[in-house]
Write a protein that holds these residues in place. Structure first.
Motif, PDB file in Angstrom:
ATOM      1  N   PRO A 118      -9.035  -0.563   2.833  1.00 14.46           N
ATOM      2  CA  PRO A 118      -8.839   0.629   1.899  1.00 14.46           C
ATOM      3  C   PRO A 118     -10.184   1.126   1.552  1.00 14.46           C
ATOM      4  N   ALA A 119     -10.002   2.419   1.077  1.00 14.26           N
ATOM      5  CA  ALA A 119     -11.234   3.168   0.388  1.00 14.26           C
ATOM      6  C   ALA A 119     -10.417   4.410  -0.051  1.00 14.26           C
ATOM      7  N   MET A 120     -10.641   4.501  -1.467  1.00 16.09           N
ATOM      8  CA  MET A 120      -9.898   5.743  -2.296  1.00 16.09           C
ATOM      9  C   MET A 120     -10.662   5.307  -3.641  1.00 16.09           C
ATOM     10  N   HIS A 121     -10.292   6.461  -4.615  1.00  9.30           N
ATOM     11  CA  HIS A 121     -10.586   6.464  -5.971  1.00  9.30           C
ATOM     12  C   HIS A 121      -9.714   5.290  -6.662  1.00  9.30           C
ATOM     13  N   THR A 122     -10.301   4.769  -7.601  1.00 10.80           N
ATOM     14  CA  THR A 122      -9.882   3.531  -8.347  1.00 10.80           C
ATOM     15  C   THR A 122      -8.075   3.831  -8.781  1.00 10.80           C
ATOM     16  N   GLU A 123      -8.128   5.265  -9.293  1.00 13.42           N
ATOM     17  CA  GLU A 123      -6.673   5.850  -9.877  1.00 13.42           C
ATOM     18  C   GLU A 123      -5.704   5.537  -8.653  1.00 13.42           C
ATOM     19  N   MET A 124      -6.154   5.925  -7.580  1.00 10.90           N
ATOM     20  CA  MET A 124      -5.135   6.022  -6.432  1.00 10.90           C
ATOM     21  C   MET A 124      -4.729   4.612  -5.828  1.00 10.90           C
ATOM     22  N   TRP A 125      -5.951   3.737  -5.997  1.00 10.27           N
ATOM     23  CA  TRP A 125      -5.840   2.175  -5.524  1.00 10.27           C
ATOM     24  C   TRP A 125      -4.938   1.586  -6.462  1.00 10.27           C
ATOM     25  N   GLU A 126      -4.666   2.141  -7.700  1.00  6.14           N
ATOM     26  CA  GLU A 126      -4.089   1.352  -8.783  1.00  6.14           C
ATOM     27  C   GLU A 126      -2.714   1.954  -9.032  1.00  6.14           C
ATOM     28  N   HIS A 127      -2.413   3.179  -8.323  1.00  7.67           N
ATOM     29  CA  HIS A 127      -1.234   3.817  -8.472  1.00  7.67           C
ATOM     30  C   HIS A 127      -0.036   2.859  -8.049  1.00  7.67           C
ATOM     31  N   PRO A 128       1.052   2.568  -8.969  1.00  3.18           N
ATOM     32  CA  PRO A 128       2.400   1.734  -8.397  1.00  3.18           C
ATOM     33  C   PRO A 128       2.618   2.212  -6.996  1.00  3.18           C
ATOM     34  N   ALA A 129       2.677   3.344  -6.633  1.00  5.98           N
ATOM     35  CA  ALA A 129       3.086   3.922  -5.192  1.00  5.98           C
ATOM     36  C   ALA A 129       2.283   3.120  -4.247  1.00  5.98           C
ATOM     37  N   THR A 130       0.967   3.149  -4.405  1.00  2.00           N
ATOM     38  CA  THR A 130      -0.013   2.375  -3.362  1.00  2.00           C
ATOM     39  C   THR A 130       0.211   0.866  -3.394  1.00  2.00           C
ATOM     40  N   ASP A 132       2.940  -0.698  -4.571  1.00  2.00           N
ATOM     41  CA  ASP A 132       3.998  -0.969  -3.606  1.00  2.00           C
ATOM     42  C   ASP A 132       3.749  -0.948  -2.145  1.00  2.00           C
ATOM     43  N   ASN A 133       3.293   0.076  -1.483  1.00  2.00           N
ATOM     44  CA  ASN A 133       2.762   0.254  -0.258  1.00  2.00           C
ATOM     45  C   ASN A 133       1.934  -1.050   0.342  1.00  2.00           C
ATOM     46  N   VAL A 134       1.083  -1.284  -0.329  1.00  2.00           N
ATOM     47  CA  VAL A 134       0.226  -2.398  -0.210  1.00  2.00           C
ATOM     48  C   VAL A 134       1.263  -3.858   0.018  1.00  2.00           C
ATOM     49  N   ALA A 135       2.144  -4.158  -0.943  1.00  2.00           N
ATOM     50  CA  ALA A 135       2.624  -5.296  -0.938  1.00  2.00           C
ATOM     51  C   ALA A 135       3.662  -5.179   0.094  1.00  2.00           C
ATOM     52  N   LEU A 136       4.236  -4.033   0.653  1.00  2.00           N
ATOM     53  CA  LEU A 136       5.202  -3.992   1.765  1.00  2.00           C
ATOM     54  C   LEU A 136       4.521  -4.377   2.908  1.00  2.00           C
ATOM     55  N   LEU A 137       3.246  -3.795   3.168  1.00  2.00           N
ATOM     56  CA  LEU A 137       2.656  -4.151   4.522  1.00  2.00           C
ATOM     57  C   LEU A 137       2.337  -5.486   4.665  1.00  2.00           C
ATOM     58  N   ARG A 138       1.752  -6.087   3.375  1.00  2.00           N
ATOM     59  CA  ARG A 138       1.578  -7.536   3.544  1.00  2.00           C
ATOM     60  C   ARG A 138       2.605  -8.387   3.802  1.00  2.00           C
ATOM     61  N   SER A 139       3.963  -7.979   3.205  1.00  2.00           N
ATOM     62  CA  SER A 139       5.100  -8.859   3.237  1.00  2.00           C
ATOM     63  C   SER A 139       5.605  -8.611   4.755  1.00  2.00           C
ATOM     64  N   ARG A 140       5.140  -7.606   5.551  1.00  2.00           N
ATOM     65  CA  ARG A 140       5.485  -7.635   6.926  1.00  2.00           C
ATOM     66  C   ARG A 140       4.422  -8.339   7.971  1.00  2.00           C
ATOM     67  N   GLY A 141       3.380  -8.878   7.152  1.00  2.00           N
ATOM     68  CA  GLY A 141       2.444  -9.854   8.182  1.00  2.00           C
ATOM     69  C   GLY A 141       1.002  -8.959   8.209  1.00  2.00           C
ATOM     70  N   MET A 142       1.170  -7.667   7.659  1.00  2.00           N
ATOM     71  CA  MET A 142      -0.125  -7.087   7.987  1.00  2.00           C
ATOM     72  C   MET A 142      -1.189  -7.556   7.024  1.00  2.00           C
ATOM     73  N   VAL A 143      -2.433  -7.346   7.198  1.00  2.00           N
ATOM     74  CA  VAL A 143      -3.760  -7.641   6.303  1.00  2.00           C
ATOM     75  C   VAL A 143      -4.081  -6.440   5.646  1.00  2.00           C
ATOM     76  N   VAL A 144      -3.954  -6.486   4.456  1.00  2.00           N
ATOM     77  CA  VAL A 144      -4.407  -5.023   3.726  1.00  2.00           C
ATOM     78  C   VAL A 144      -5.823  -5.933   2.801  1.00  2.00           C
ATOM     79  N   THR A 145      -6.991  -5.567   3.018  1.00  2.00           N
ATOM     80  CA  THR A 145      -7.895  -6.335   2.413  1.00  2.00           C
ATOM     81  C   THR A 145      -8.147  -5.603   0.844  1.00  2.00           C
ATOM     82  N   GLU A 146      -8.767  -6.474   0.302  1.00  2.00           N
ATOM     83  CA  GLU A 146      -9.009  -5.870  -1.192  1.00  2.00           C
ATOM     84  C   GLU A 146     -10.432  -5.059  -0.940  1.00  2.00           C
TER      85      GLU A 146
END
Length: 406
Positions: A118-130, A132-146
Protein backbone atom coordinates in the motif's frame (compact mmCIF):
# COMPACT_ATOMS: atom_id res chain seq x y z
CA UNK A 1 15.11 -23.73 -15.85
CA UNK A 2 12.45 -21.15 -16.66
CA UNK A 3 12.56 -17.84 -14.85
CA UNK A 4 9.99 -17.21 -12.10
CA UNK A 5 7.09 -15.30 -13.65
CA UNK A 6 6.04 -12.20 -11.76
CA UNK A 7 3.18 -9.87 -12.59
CA UNK A 8 3.88 -6.36 -11.34
CA UNK A 9 0.64 -4.43 -11.04
CA UNK A 10 1.10 -0.68 -10.74
CA UNK A 11 -1.55 1.53 -9.17
CA UNK A 12 -2.22 5.18 -9.92
CA UNK A 13 -0.40 6.84 -7.03
CA UNK A 14 2.56 9.18 -6.87
CA UNK A 15 4.71 6.26 -5.65
CA UNK A 16 4.28 4.56 -9.03
CA UNK A 17 7.77 5.70 -10.01
CA UNK A 18 9.22 3.41 -7.33
CA UNK A 19 7.72 0.44 -9.16
CA UNK A 20 10.49 0.98 -11.73
CA UNK A 21 13.09 0.22 -9.04
CA UNK A 22 11.17 -2.90 -8.02
CA UNK A 23 10.98 -3.95 -11.66
CA UNK A 24 14.70 -3.51 -12.17
CA UNK A 25 15.53 -5.33 -8.93
CA UNK A 26 13.44 -8.33 -9.98
CA UNK A 27 14.64 -8.51 -13.57
CA UNK A 28 18.29 -8.15 -12.58
CA UNK A 29 17.91 -11.04 -10.13
CA UNK A 30 16.58 -13.38 -12.81
CA UNK A 31 12.80 -12.94 -12.79
CA UNK A 32 10.54 -12.62 -15.82
CA UNK A 33 8.35 -9.60 -15.00
CA UNK A 34 5.19 -8.54 -16.81
CA UNK A 35 4.00 -5.04 -15.87
CA UNK A 36 0.25 -4.45 -15.74
CA UNK A 37 -0.48 -0.82 -14.83
CA UNK A 38 -3.80 0.91 -14.39
CA UNK A 39 -4.65 3.76 -16.73
CA UNK A 40 -4.10 6.15 -13.82
CA UNK A 41 -0.59 4.75 -13.26
CA UNK A 42 0.41 5.79 -16.78
CA UNK A 43 -0.15 9.40 -15.73
CA UNK A 44 2.91 8.99 -13.51
CA UNK A 45 5.12 6.57 -15.50
CA UNK A 46 4.80 6.02 -19.25
CA UNK A 47 4.28 2.59 -20.79
CA UNK A 48 7.57 2.90 -22.68
CA UNK A 49 9.51 2.94 -19.42
CA UNK A 50 7.89 -0.27 -18.19
CA UNK A 51 8.34 -1.92 -21.59
CA UNK A 52 12.02 -1.01 -21.77
CA UNK A 53 12.74 -2.32 -18.26
CA UNK A 54 10.66 -5.50 -18.55
CA UNK A 55 11.08 -6.45 -22.19
CA UNK A 56 7.32 -7.04 -22.47
CA UNK A 57 4.53 -4.98 -24.03
CA UNK A 58 2.35 -3.08 -21.58
CA UNK A 59 -1.45 -3.01 -21.73
CA UNK A 60 -4.12 -1.75 -19.37
CA UNK A 61 -7.39 -2.97 -20.92
CA UNK A 62 -8.97 -6.33 -21.68
CA UNK A 63 -9.51 -5.60 -25.37
CA UNK A 64 -5.92 -6.10 -26.50
CA UNK A 65 -4.62 -9.51 -27.60
CA UNK A 66 -8.22 -10.72 -27.39
CA UNK A 67 -7.56 -14.09 -29.13
CA UNK A 68 -4.99 -14.88 -26.43
CA UNK A 69 -7.60 -14.24 -23.68
CA UNK A 70 -5.00 -12.04 -22.03
CA UNK A 71 -7.24 -10.99 -19.13
CA UNK A 72 -7.28 -14.62 -17.96
CA UNK A 73 -3.89 -15.86 -19.15
CA UNK A 74 -1.73 -13.24 -17.42
CA UNK A 75 -2.95 -14.15 -13.94
CA UNK A 76 -3.12 -17.91 -14.50
CA UNK A 77 0.46 -18.13 -15.74
CA UNK A 78 2.01 -16.06 -12.92
CA UNK A 79 4.06 -17.46 -10.04
CA UNK A 80 3.55 -14.26 -8.04
CA UNK A 81 1.46 -11.11 -8.40
CA UNK A 82 2.63 -7.87 -6.78
CA UNK A 83 0.71 -4.60 -6.65
CA UNK A 84 3.09 -1.65 -6.21
CA UNK A 85 1.76 0.79 -5.15
CA UNK A 86 -1.59 -0.50 -3.97
CA UNK A 87 -3.84 2.55 -3.72
CA UNK A 88 -6.97 2.72 -1.58
CA UNK A 89 -9.00 2.45 -4.77
CA UNK A 90 -7.20 -0.71 -5.90
CA UNK A 91 -7.55 -2.35 -2.49
CA UNK A 92 -11.29 -1.61 -2.57
CA UNK A 93 -11.69 -3.06 -6.06
CA UNK A 94 -9.72 -6.18 -5.18
CA UNK A 95 -11.65 -6.73 -1.94
CA UNK A 96 -15.01 -6.53 -3.74
CA UNK A 97 -14.07 -8.44 -6.86
CA UNK A 98 -14.43 -5.59 -9.34
CA UNK A 99 -12.82 -6.27 -12.71
CA UNK A 100 -12.90 -3.22 -14.98
CA UNK A 101 -9.35 -3.37 -16.39
CA UNK A 102 -6.54 -5.84 -17.05
CA UNK A 103 -5.02 -5.58 -13.56
CA UNK A 104 -8.22 -6.22 -11.63
CA UNK A 105 -9.04 -9.13 -13.98
CA UNK A 106 -5.57 -10.51 -13.31
CA UNK A 107 -6.16 -10.33 -9.56
CA UNK A 108 -9.31 -12.46 -9.97
CA UNK A 109 -7.68 -15.09 -12.17
CA UNK A 110 -4.39 -15.46 -10.29
CA UNK A 111 -3.97 -18.72 -8.38
CA UNK A 112 -0.53 -17.86 -7.05
CA UNK A 113 0.49 -15.72 -4.06
CA UNK A 114 -0.77 -12.12 -4.36
CA UNK A 115 0.87 -9.31 -2.38
CA UNK A 116 -0.27 -5.70 -2.08
CA UNK A 117 2.17 -2.96 -1.05
CA UNK A 118 0.00 0.00 0.00
CA UNK A 119 0.82 3.66 -0.51
CA UNK A 120 -1.61 6.45 0.37
CA UNK A 121 -2.15 9.29 2.81
CA UNK A 122 -2.44 8.35 6.48
CA UNK A 123 -6.10 9.34 6.66
CA UNK A 124 -6.92 7.02 3.75
CA UNK A 125 -4.94 4.11 5.25
CA UNK A 126 -6.65 4.55 8.62
CA UNK A 127 -10.17 4.98 7.20
CA UNK A 128 -12.55 2.19 8.35
CA UNK A 129 -13.38 1.32 4.74
CA UNK A 130 -9.71 0.72 3.90
CA UNK A 131 -9.12 -1.20 7.12
CA UNK A 132 -12.12 -3.44 6.34
CA UNK A 133 -10.87 -4.03 2.80
CA UNK A 134 -7.41 -4.93 4.05
CA UNK A 135 -8.85 -7.35 6.61
CA UNK A 136 -11.05 -8.96 3.96
CA UNK A 137 -8.14 -9.46 1.55
CA UNK A 138 -5.99 -10.94 4.31
CA UNK A 139 -8.80 -13.29 5.33
CA UNK A 140 -8.74 -14.66 1.78
CA UNK A 141 -5.05 -15.49 2.03
CA UNK A 142 -3.67 -12.47 0.22
CA UNK A 143 -0.71 -10.55 1.62
CA UNK A 144 -1.34 -6.89 2.38
CA UNK A 145 1.85 -5.47 3.84
CA UNK A 146 2.19 -2.71 6.38
CA UNK A 147 3.20 0.59 4.74
CA UNK A 148 6.15 2.62 5.91
CA UNK A 149 5.99 5.87 7.86
CA UNK A 150 7.58 9.08 6.64
CA UNK A 151 7.25 11.86 4.10
CA UNK A 152 4.12 11.60 1.96
CA UNK A 153 2.94 13.77 -0.92
CA UNK A 154 3.51 17.47 -0.28
CA UNK A 155 4.48 18.44 3.24
CA UNK A 156 2.54 15.64 4.95
CA UNK A 157 4.21 12.90 6.98
CA UNK A 158 2.76 9.77 8.57
CA UNK A 159 2.00 6.12 7.95
CA UNK A 160 1.15 5.30 4.37
CA UNK A 161 4.48 5.66 2.58
CA UNK A 162 5.40 2.88 0.14
CA UNK A 163 7.94 0.41 1.53
CA UNK A 164 11.49 0.73 0.22
CA UNK A 165 11.82 -0.93 -3.23
CA UNK A 166 14.68 -3.15 -2.02
CA UNK A 167 12.45 -4.40 0.80
CA UNK A 168 9.66 -5.14 -1.68
CA UNK A 169 12.06 -7.15 -3.84
CA UNK A 170 13.25 -9.14 -0.81
CA UNK A 171 9.69 -9.93 0.26
CA UNK A 172 8.79 -10.92 -3.30
CA UNK A 173 11.67 -13.39 -3.39
CA UNK A 174 10.59 -14.72 -0.01
CA UNK A 175 7.04 -15.34 -1.22
CA UNK A 176 8.32 -17.10 -4.33
CA UNK A 177 10.46 -19.39 -2.18
CA UNK A 178 7.85 -19.81 0.55
CA UNK A 179 4.29 -18.76 -0.37
CA UNK A 180 3.25 -19.25 3.28
CA UNK A 181 6.08 -17.13 4.71
CA UNK A 182 3.98 -14.12 5.77
CA UNK A 183 0.96 -15.32 7.77
CA UNK A 184 -0.53 -12.83 10.23
CA UNK A 185 0.38 -15.06 13.18
CA UNK A 186 2.19 -12.36 15.17
CA UNK A 187 -0.78 -9.98 15.43
CA UNK A 188 -0.57 -8.12 18.73
CA UNK A 189 2.80 -9.64 19.67
CA UNK A 190 5.32 -7.08 20.93
CA UNK A 191 8.77 -7.83 19.56
CA UNK A 192 12.18 -6.29 20.31
CA UNK A 193 15.07 -7.04 17.95
CA UNK A 194 18.67 -5.87 18.10
CA UNK A 195 20.76 -5.63 14.93
CA UNK A 196 24.13 -4.50 13.63
CA UNK A 197 27.49 -4.23 15.33
CA UNK A 198 28.42 -2.02 18.28
CA UNK A 199 31.50 0.21 18.30
CA UNK A 200 33.62 0.98 21.36
CA UNK A 201 35.63 4.21 20.90
CA UNK A 202 39.39 4.26 21.48
CA UNK A 203 39.70 7.96 20.71
CA UNK A 204 37.65 10.48 18.67
CA UNK A 205 38.68 8.68 15.46
CA UNK A 206 39.16 4.97 16.14
CA UNK A 207 37.02 2.24 17.66
CA UNK A 208 36.84 -1.47 18.40
CA UNK A 209 34.10 -3.04 16.30
CA UNK A 210 33.09 -5.98 14.17
CA UNK A 211 31.95 -6.73 10.63
CA UNK A 212 28.22 -7.16 11.27
CA UNK A 213 26.09 -5.34 8.69
CA UNK A 214 22.77 -5.74 10.51
CA UNK A 215 21.13 -7.37 7.47
CA UNK A 216 19.95 -10.45 9.39
CA UNK A 217 18.44 -8.39 12.19
CA UNK A 218 16.70 -6.15 9.68
CA UNK A 219 15.33 -9.20 7.87
CA UNK A 220 13.94 -10.45 11.18
CA UNK A 221 12.29 -7.08 11.83
CA UNK A 222 10.93 -6.84 8.28
CA UNK A 223 9.35 -10.30 8.36
CA UNK A 224 8.00 -9.88 11.90
CA UNK A 225 6.32 -6.57 11.03
CA UNK A 226 4.66 -8.10 7.97
CA UNK A 227 3.45 -11.03 10.09
CA UNK A 228 1.63 -8.51 12.26
CA UNK A 229 4.04 -7.90 15.14
CA UNK A 230 4.55 -4.60 16.92
CA UNK A 231 8.29 -4.30 16.26
CA UNK A 232 10.96 -2.21 17.97
CA UNK A 233 14.34 -2.48 16.29
CA UNK A 234 17.46 -1.38 18.18
CA UNK A 235 20.08 -0.85 15.48
CA UNK A 236 23.81 -0.32 15.91
CA UNK A 237 25.62 1.19 12.91
CA UNK A 238 23.27 0.13 10.13
CA UNK A 239 22.93 3.50 8.40
CA UNK A 240 23.28 1.89 4.97
CA UNK A 241 20.05 -0.07 5.50
CA UNK A 242 16.59 1.48 5.08
CA UNK A 243 14.38 1.18 8.14
CA UNK A 244 11.97 -1.77 7.79
CA UNK A 245 8.39 -0.75 7.05
CA UNK A 246 6.16 -1.11 10.08
CA UNK A 247 8.99 -1.08 12.65
CA UNK A 248 10.03 1.58 15.16
CA UNK A 249 13.81 1.98 14.91
CA UNK A 250 16.16 3.29 17.60
CA UNK A 251 19.75 3.85 16.51
CA UNK A 252 22.58 3.31 19.01
CA UNK A 253 26.37 3.06 18.91
CA UNK A 254 28.07 1.35 21.87
CA UNK A 255 27.32 -1.88 23.68
CA UNK A 256 26.13 0.03 26.72
CA UNK A 257 23.76 2.18 24.65
CA UNK A 258 22.35 -0.95 23.03
CA UNK A 259 22.04 -2.62 26.45
CA UNK A 260 20.06 0.29 27.88
CA UNK A 261 17.76 0.51 24.84
CA UNK A 262 17.04 -3.23 24.67
CA UNK A 263 16.36 -3.50 28.40
CA UNK A 264 13.97 -0.53 28.28
CA UNK A 265 12.07 -1.89 25.27
CA UNK A 266 11.98 -5.48 26.52
CA UNK A 267 10.09 -4.62 29.72
CA UNK A 268 6.82 -4.81 27.81
CA UNK A 269 7.89 -7.21 25.05
CA UNK A 270 6.59 -10.71 24.38
CA UNK A 271 9.64 -11.71 22.34
CA UNK A 272 13.22 -10.42 22.45
CA UNK A 273 15.69 -11.36 19.70
CA UNK A 274 19.35 -10.47 20.24
CA UNK A 275 20.68 -10.56 16.68
CA UNK A 276 23.22 -7.75 17.14
CA UNK A 277 26.94 -8.47 17.28
CA UNK A 278 27.77 -6.85 20.62
CA UNK A 279 31.39 -6.11 21.49
CA UNK A 280 32.60 -8.33 24.33
CA UNK A 281 35.15 -5.74 25.46
CA UNK A 282 35.61 -1.97 25.50
CA UNK A 283 38.70 0.19 26.11
CA UNK A 284 39.12 0.89 29.79
CA UNK A 285 40.08 4.47 28.98
CA UNK A 286 39.01 6.53 25.97
CA UNK A 287 41.57 9.05 24.79
CA UNK A 288 40.23 12.59 24.56
CA UNK A 289 42.46 13.33 21.55
CA UNK A 290 43.53 11.25 18.58
CA UNK A 291 46.29 8.82 19.56
CA UNK A 292 49.39 9.84 17.60
CA UNK A 293 52.22 7.72 16.28
CA UNK A 294 55.54 8.89 17.64
CA UNK A 295 59.08 7.60 17.08
CA UNK A 296 60.23 8.86 20.48
CA UNK A 297 57.29 7.44 22.46
CA UNK A 298 56.43 3.78 23.18
CA UNK A 299 53.48 2.28 21.36
CA UNK A 300 50.28 2.66 23.36
CA UNK A 301 48.96 -0.26 25.39
CA UNK A 302 45.20 -0.66 25.32
CA UNK A 303 43.56 -2.10 28.43
CA UNK A 304 40.12 -3.64 27.93
CA UNK A 305 37.15 -3.96 30.26
CA UNK A 306 34.48 -6.62 29.79
CA UNK A 307 31.05 -5.49 28.55
CA UNK A 308 27.87 -6.80 30.16
CA UNK A 309 26.38 -10.03 28.81
CA UNK A 310 23.11 -8.57 27.53
CA UNK A 311 21.57 -11.89 26.48
CA UNK A 312 22.22 -13.44 29.90
CA UNK A 313 20.72 -10.38 31.60
CA UNK A 314 17.61 -10.57 29.42
CA UNK A 315 17.12 -14.22 30.34
CA UNK A 316 17.61 -13.49 34.03
CA UNK A 317 15.19 -10.55 34.04
CA UNK A 318 12.57 -11.74 31.55
CA UNK A 319 8.87 -11.37 32.13
CA UNK A 320 6.72 -14.48 32.66
CA UNK A 321 6.05 -16.05 29.26
CA UNK A 322 8.58 -13.89 27.43
CA UNK A 323 10.53 -15.71 24.70
CA UNK A 324 14.23 -14.86 24.39
CA UNK A 325 16.16 -15.70 21.21
CA UNK A 326 19.92 -15.39 20.98
CA UNK A 327 22.35 -15.35 18.08
CA UNK A 328 25.83 -16.85 18.16
CA UNK A 329 28.56 -16.23 15.58
CA UNK A 330 30.99 -19.10 16.08
CA UNK A 331 34.14 -20.65 14.65
CA UNK A 332 35.45 -24.10 15.41
CA UNK A 333 38.80 -24.54 17.18
CA UNK A 334 40.89 -27.16 18.99
CA UNK A 335 38.33 -27.21 21.80
CA UNK A 336 35.31 -28.10 19.65
CA UNK A 337 33.22 -27.53 16.55
CA UNK A 338 30.86 -24.63 15.87
CA UNK A 339 27.96 -26.73 17.15
CA UNK A 340 29.88 -27.80 20.26
CA UNK A 341 30.49 -24.17 21.20
CA UNK A 342 26.89 -23.26 20.37
CA UNK A 343 25.40 -26.00 22.53
CA UNK A 344 27.55 -24.90 25.45
CA UNK A 345 26.54 -21.26 24.90
CA UNK A 346 22.83 -22.10 24.82
CA UNK A 347 23.13 -23.97 28.09
CA UNK A 348 25.19 -21.19 29.66
CA UNK A 349 22.96 -18.33 28.52
CA UNK A 350 19.60 -20.00 29.15
CA UNK A 351 17.84 -18.62 26.05
CA UNK A 352 14.79 -20.38 24.62
CA UNK A 353 16.23 -20.48 21.10
CA UNK A 354 19.71 -19.88 19.72
CA UNK A 355 20.52 -19.19 16.07
CA UNK A 356 24.05 -20.30 15.30
CA UNK A 357 26.07 -19.00 12.35
CA UNK A 358 29.48 -20.22 11.31
CA UNK A 359 31.48 -17.08 10.49
CA UNK A 360 34.68 -16.32 8.61
CA UNK A 361 35.72 -16.66 4.95
CA UNK A 362 32.82 -14.53 3.70
CA UNK A 363 30.16 -16.26 5.80
CA UNK A 364 27.26 -14.53 7.58
CA UNK A 365 28.68 -11.01 8.09
CA UNK A 366 27.74 -8.59 5.32
CA UNK A 367 26.35 -11.27 2.98
CA UNK A 368 22.90 -11.53 1.42
CA UNK A 369 22.53 -15.20 2.40
CA UNK A 370 22.94 -17.02 5.68
CA UNK A 371 23.02 -20.54 7.08
CA UNK A 372 23.53 -22.31 10.37
CA UNK A 373 21.47 -24.13 12.97
CA UNK A 374 18.52 -23.31 15.20
CA UNK A 375 18.96 -24.80 18.66
CA UNK A 376 16.16 -25.08 21.20
CA UNK A 377 16.30 -25.24 24.98
CA UNK A 378 14.45 -28.55 24.61
CA UNK A 379 17.54 -30.00 22.85
CA UNK A 380 16.03 -29.73 19.36
CA UNK A 381 18.44 -28.85 16.56
CA UNK A 382 17.27 -27.70 13.12
CA UNK A 383 19.72 -27.12 10.25
CA UNK A 384 19.28 -23.81 8.43
CA UNK A 385 20.41 -24.35 4.82
CA UNK A 386 22.04 -21.49 2.95
CA UNK A 387 19.26 -19.13 1.84
CA UNK A 388 18.46 -15.41 1.68
CA UNK A 389 18.34 -13.87 5.13
CA UNK A 390 14.61 -13.21 4.86
CA UNK A 391 14.03 -16.98 4.50
CA UNK A 392 16.11 -17.68 7.60
CA UNK A 393 14.16 -14.98 9.44
CA UNK A 394 10.88 -16.62 8.45
CA UNK A 395 12.10 -19.97 9.80
CA UNK A 396 13.09 -18.33 13.09
CA UNK A 397 9.65 -16.75 13.46
CA UNK A 398 8.00 -20.09 12.71
CA UNK A 399 9.95 -21.53 15.64
CA UNK A 400 9.05 -18.58 17.90
CA UNK A 401 5.34 -18.94 17.12
CA UNK A 402 5.53 -22.68 17.81
CA UNK A 403 7.33 -21.99 21.09
CA UNK A 404 4.69 -19.46 22.16
CA UNK A 405 1.91 -21.99 21.60
CA UNK A 406 3.35 -24.50 24.12
Amino acid sequence: MSKPRVVLGVGGGIAAYKACEVLRGLTESGHDVRVVPTEAALNFVGAATFEALSGHPVHTGVFTEVPEVQHVRVGKEADLVLVVPATANLLAKAAHGLADDLLTNTLLTARCPVAFFPAMHTEMWEHPATRDNVALLRSRGMVVTEPDSGRLTGADTGKGRLANPAEIVDLAKLLLARPDALPRDLEGVRVVISAGGTREPLDPVRYLGNRSSGKQGYALARVAAQRGADVTLVAAHTVALPDPAGAVVEHVSTAEELRQAVHAASRSADVVVMAAAVADFRPANRAEHKIKKSDDQPDPVITLDRNADILAELVQNRRPGQVVVGFAAETGDEHGSVLDHARAKLKRKGADLLVVNAVGDGKAFGTEDNSGWLLGADATEKPLPLAPKAELASTVWDAVVSFMKR
